[in-house]
Design an enzyme around this catalytic site. Structure first.
Site, PDB file in Angstrom:
ATOM      1  N   CYS A  59      -7.704  11.182  -8.060  1.00 24.32           N
ATOM      2  CA  CYS A  59      -7.851  12.457  -8.778  1.00 24.32           C
ATOM      3  C   CYS A  59      -8.919  13.334  -8.126  1.00 24.32           C
ATOM      4  CB  CYS A  59      -8.256  12.208 -10.230  1.00 24.32           C
ATOM      5  SG  CYS A  59      -7.324  10.902 -11.025  1.00 24.32           S
ATOM      6  N   ASP A 301       1.103   3.726 -12.752  1.00 29.48           N
ATOM      7  CA  ASP A 301       2.169   4.623 -12.293  1.00 29.48           C
ATOM      8  C   ASP A 301       3.497   3.914 -12.043  1.00 29.48           C
ATOM      9  OD1 ASP A 301       0.285   6.594 -12.341  1.00 29.48           O
ATOM     10  OD2 ASP A 301       0.288   6.986 -10.180  1.00 29.48           O
TER      11      ASP A 301
HETATM   12  C1  LIG Z   1      -4.333  14.161  -5.409  1.00 26.35           C
HETATM   13  C2  LIG Z   1      -4.215  13.471  -6.738  1.00 26.35           C
HETATM   14  C3  LIG Z   1      -4.859  13.995  -7.847  1.00 26.35           C
HETATM   15  C4  LIG Z   1      -4.738  13.365  -9.085  1.00 26.35           C
HETATM   16  N1  LIG Z   1      -5.392  13.921 -10.161  1.00 26.35           N
HETATM   17  C5  LIG Z   1      -5.286  13.307 -11.374  1.00 26.35           C
HETATM   18  C6  LIG Z   1      -5.977  13.833 -12.505  1.00 26.35           C
HETATM   19  O1  LIG Z   1      -6.679  14.862 -12.411  1.00 26.35           O
HETATM   20  N2  LIG Z   1      -5.844  13.187 -13.695  1.00 26.35           N
HETATM   21  C7  LIG Z   1      -5.110  12.042 -13.829  1.00 26.35           C
HETATM   22  O2  LIG Z   1      -5.042  11.469 -14.932  1.00 26.35           O
HETATM   23  N3  LIG Z   1      -4.451  11.514 -12.764  1.00 26.35           N
HETATM   24  C8  LIG Z   1      -4.519  12.111 -11.555  1.00 26.35           C
HETATM   25  N4  LIG Z   1      -3.873  11.579 -10.471  1.00 26.35           N
HETATM   26  C9  LIG Z   1      -3.019  10.399 -10.663  1.00 26.35           C
HETATM   27  C10 LIG Z   1      -3.808   9.102 -10.571  1.00 26.35           C
HETATM   28  O3  LIG Z   1      -4.528   9.042  -9.381  1.00 26.35           O
HETATM   29  C11 LIG Z   1      -2.832   7.933 -10.659  1.00 26.35           C
HETATM   30  O4  LIG Z   1      -2.102   8.066 -11.839  1.00 26.35           O
HETATM   31  C12 LIG Z   1      -3.545   6.595 -10.656  1.00 26.35           C
HETATM   32  O5  LIG Z   1      -4.195   6.380  -9.434  1.00 26.35           O
HETATM   33  C13 LIG Z   1      -2.535   5.484 -10.889  1.00 26.35           C
HETATM   34  O6  LIG Z   1      -3.165   4.258 -10.800  1.00 26.35           O
HETATM   35  P1  LIG Z   1      -2.317   2.953 -10.457  1.00 26.35           P
HETATM   36  O7  LIG Z   1      -3.295   1.833 -10.374  1.00 26.35           O
HETATM   37  O8  LIG Z   1      -1.166   2.825 -11.355  1.00 26.35           O
HETATM   38  O9  LIG Z   1      -1.676   3.268  -9.039  1.00 26.35           O
HETATM   39  P2  LIG Z   1      -2.363   3.571  -7.646  1.00 26.35           P
HETATM   40  O10 LIG Z   1      -3.644   4.260  -7.810  1.00 26.35           O
HETATM   41  O11 LIG Z   1      -1.310   4.202  -6.808  1.00 26.35           O
HETATM   42  O12 LIG Z   1      -2.659   2.121  -7.082  1.00 26.35           O
HETATM   43  C14 LIG Z   1      -1.629   1.243  -6.736  1.00 26.35           C
HETATM   44  C15 LIG Z   1      -2.168   0.381  -5.618  1.00 26.35           C
HETATM   45  O13 LIG Z   1      -1.223  -0.654  -5.351  1.00 26.35           O
HETATM   46  C16 LIG Z   1      -1.196  -0.873  -3.968  1.00 26.35           C
HETATM   47  N5  LIG Z   1       0.077  -1.525  -3.680  1.00 26.35           N
HETATM   48  C17 LIG Z   1       1.315  -1.040  -3.903  1.00 26.35           C
HETATM   49  N6  LIG Z   1       2.251  -1.942  -3.548  1.00 26.35           N
HETATM   50  C18 LIG Z   1       1.583  -3.017  -3.094  1.00 26.35           C
HETATM   51  C19 LIG Z   1       1.990  -4.274  -2.576  1.00 26.35           C
HETATM   52  N7  LIG Z   1       3.283  -4.588  -2.467  1.00 26.35           N
HETATM   53  N8  LIG Z   1       1.042  -5.153  -2.189  1.00 26.35           N
HETATM   54  C20 LIG Z   1      -0.288  -4.843  -2.291  1.00 26.35           C
HETATM   55  N9  LIG Z   1      -0.723  -3.665  -2.763  1.00 26.35           N
HETATM   56  C21 LIG Z   1       0.197  -2.761  -3.170  1.00 26.35           C
HETATM   57  C22 LIG Z   1      -1.339   0.512  -3.363  1.00 26.35           C
HETATM   58  O14 LIG Z   1      -1.823   0.441  -2.037  1.00 26.35           O
HETATM   59  C23 LIG Z   1      -2.321   1.178  -4.323  1.00 26.35           C
HETATM   60  O15 LIG Z   1      -3.658   1.068  -3.887  1.00 26.35           O
HETATM   61  C24 LIG Z   1      -3.976  12.180  -9.210  1.00 26.35           C
HETATM   62  C25 LIG Z   1      -3.333  11.648  -8.092  1.00 26.35           C
HETATM   63  C26 LIG Z   1      -3.445  12.282  -6.870  1.00 26.35           C
HETATM   64  C27 LIG Z   1      -2.740  11.694  -5.671  1.00 26.35           C
END
Ligand SMILES: Cc1cc2nc3c(=O)[nH]c(=O)nc-3n(C[C@H](O)[C@H](O)[C@H](O)COP(=O)(O)OP(=O)(O)OC[C@H]3O[C@@H](n4cnc5c(N)ncnc54)[C@H](O)[C@@H]3O)c2cc1C
Length: 472
Positions: A59, A301
């Site tokens: 974010c 996500d």
């Molecule tokens: C530019 C940007 C701005 C954002 N701004 C906001 C905001 O203002 N407010 C908000 O609420 N959200 C925001 N978001 C969204 C937020 O960052 C995501 O919703 C959040 O990071 C999701 O977390 P997560 O752990 O589900 O997934 P991720 O953060 O995507 O983490 C998943 C991890 O799993 C790893 N992975 C995937 N598959 C494998 C595998 N097979 N083996 C090992 N590792 C693996 C990936 O490398 C990654 O590090 C933003 C996103 C971006 C890109």
């Protein structure tokens, strides 16, 4: 410790093993919460992350690129070493390539050495996040074309900005990430064009509210191209991107940023036969347990969430949900009990000093859910009109025609617009009617709001419209 044979984890007597796939918001929140509840002798925790960073704030990337946040490390909430110091065996640059559900094990590849090994689990957490949409267009992989999903992406973009002389940037996509990146590039002194396939920017708003964002972005000197489909990215003799083409025009570009949305990263889970919904995300129960699997959880996500307003499942990729999912999963995997009831669809962002907020349903969502509703829009100010700095705020409110139940709110305005939507998020969660909202005891003093807060003014207008039977 690296297991390479699929042995069960009872080799350490009495110690269960929790395996986490994905080392960011959802995965490491789950791991940390489980560790708080269970000692290392009771629960071994192994987490796999294929990237170079863990527990970081994607974010914050737009604000790092803009220079508002000067240092990348400020976006890292907890380093790999800090997790390891808390007895979480975090394996960086290691990608899980297969989940063997009947065998209770995952196969992982060390991305440095290429070595593969199996690790067995008693409990599994899938937190693989989302995959950015990268259209298969000519030129999309040319140097100078960047996504902004990870810290590595952010660094690559900053490297390009530092080494490219030209100052023309094209952002493809005008969702909140595209809009935030347009701001970042404007702040760095670029000439910015935003090419967007929707009628207006921010398709998370109704078009009439998106139009306000459009006007504000043009006011900042950003060229907005709506209703336009990118057909290819043109490259120069040096192979670098030089323009973005639509059917009608070409937009010169020294750098291109793609911000066209994400899809749940559920490839592994799908291949393992785990249940995936219509939006491509894993399906879970209230405890974030993957449906039909007692010892597998998923969050962030990569899952679909229940929309408490429409009653339908949606995919919403937001860090605020991912962190909460992680807490709930960690509590349950750690032997406690917690639930995640669902979301009301709240999201905020900004472009320079224009704040953009929404919660609940848009008009198109309400139509899709078969709801009859009234829709009202009001203009007010963020402070008492006479107080210095008072600025315009537009509030749109939707309420169910028969019951008067609040369905959704969108707010666009200057300081104070974004977090005002939280009032509506609470009202939605409590299933309040707009009539009930008119009596909310909100704080008032001239520096903070007019005596009738803009949200209450909208609620009054909506309640009147309900009473008068105006509906569509
Ligand atoms: C530019 C940007 C701005 C954002 N701004 C906001 C905001 O203002 N407010 C908000 O609420 N959200 C925001 N978001 C969204 C937020 O960052 C995501 O919703 C959040 O990071 C999701 O977390 P997560 O752990 O589900 O997934 P991720 O953060 O995507 O983490 C998943 C991890 O799993 C790893 N992975 C995937 N598959 C494998 C595998 N097979 N083996 C090992 N590792 C693996 C990936 O490398 C990654 O590090 C933003 C996103 C971006 C890109």
């Amino acid at each position: 410790m690296s297991m390479s044979d699929g042995r069960t984890s009872d080799t350490k007597r009495g110690t269960e093993r929790l395996v986490v796939i994905g080392g960011d918001a959802a995965g490491m929140s789950a791991a940390s919460q489980a560790r708080r509840l269970r000692k290392p002798g009771e629960l071994e925790i192994v987490a796999f992350e294929r990237g170079n960073f863990t527990s970081y704030s994607a974010c914050g990337i737009p604000y790092w690129v803009s220079g508002d946040v000067p240092d990348r490390d400020q976006l890292i909430a907890r380093s790999a070493e800090e997790h390891r110091a808390r007895d979480i065996d975090l394996r960086m640059r290691t990608e899980v390539t297969e989940i063997d559900v009947p065998g209770g094990r995952v196969r992982a590849r060390d991305l440095e050495t290429g070595a593969e090994s199996w690790t067995s689990y008693d409990k599994l957490v899938i937190a693989t996040g989302a995959r950015p949409i990268r259209p298969s267009l000519p030129g999309v992989d040319a140097p100078g074309v960047h996504g902004v999903q990870t810290l590595d992406d952010g660094q690559a973009l900053l490297d390009t900005l530092a080494t490219t002389e030209g100052r023309r940037a094209v952002v493809v996509g005008a969702g909140y990430i595209g809009v935030e990146m347009a701001e970042a590039l404007i702040k760095r002194g670029y000439e910015v064009t935003v090419v967007n396939r929707s009628e207006e920017p921010m398709s998370t708003l109704d078009p009439d509210m998106g139009r306000l964002v459009h006007g504000a972005m043009e006011g900042l000197g950003i060229t907005m191209v709506n209703d336009a489909e990118v057909t290819k990215l043109l490259t120069g003799d040096d192979g670098r991107v030089r323009a973005v083409a639509t059917e009608d025009a070409e937009y010169p570009a020294d750098v291109v940023v793609l911000g066209i949305g994400v899809r749940p990263e559920a490839t592994l889970a799908r291949a393992a036969g785990l249940p995936v919904g219509d939006h491509g995300g894993l399906l879970t129960d209230l405890a974030m347990r993957v449906r039909g699997h007692e010892n597998i959880w998923a969050g962030g996500d990569c899952v679909e969430v229940l929309d408490l307003v429409s009653g339908q499942h949606r995919h919403i990729a937001l860090g605020t949900h991912a962190n909460k999912h992680g807490q709930v999963i960690g509590a349950n995997a750690g032997g406690g009990y917690a639930t995640f009831p669902g979301v009301v669809g709240t999201a905020v962002s900004k472009v320079c000093d224009l704040e953009i907020a929404r919660t609940g349903l848009l008009e198109k969502d309400a139509h899709r859910a078969g709801l009859r509703f009234v829709s009202v829009t009001i203009e007010s100010t963020n402070r008492a009109g006479y107080y210095p700095g008072a600025a315009l705020m537009t509030v749109k409110m939707l309420a169910e025609q028969r019951t008067g139940r609040l369905l959704g709110v969108q707010i666009v305005g200057r300081e104070g617009a974004a977090k005002r939507v939280d009032i509506a998020a609470v009202a939605l969660t409590a299933s309040m009617t707009v009539e009930q909202m008119t009596a909310l005891d909100l704080g008032y003093a001239p520096p903070f709001s007019p005596v009738w807060d803009p949200v209450l003014v909208a609620a009054r207008k909506a309640a009147t419209a309900i009473r008068e039977g105006a509906f569509r």
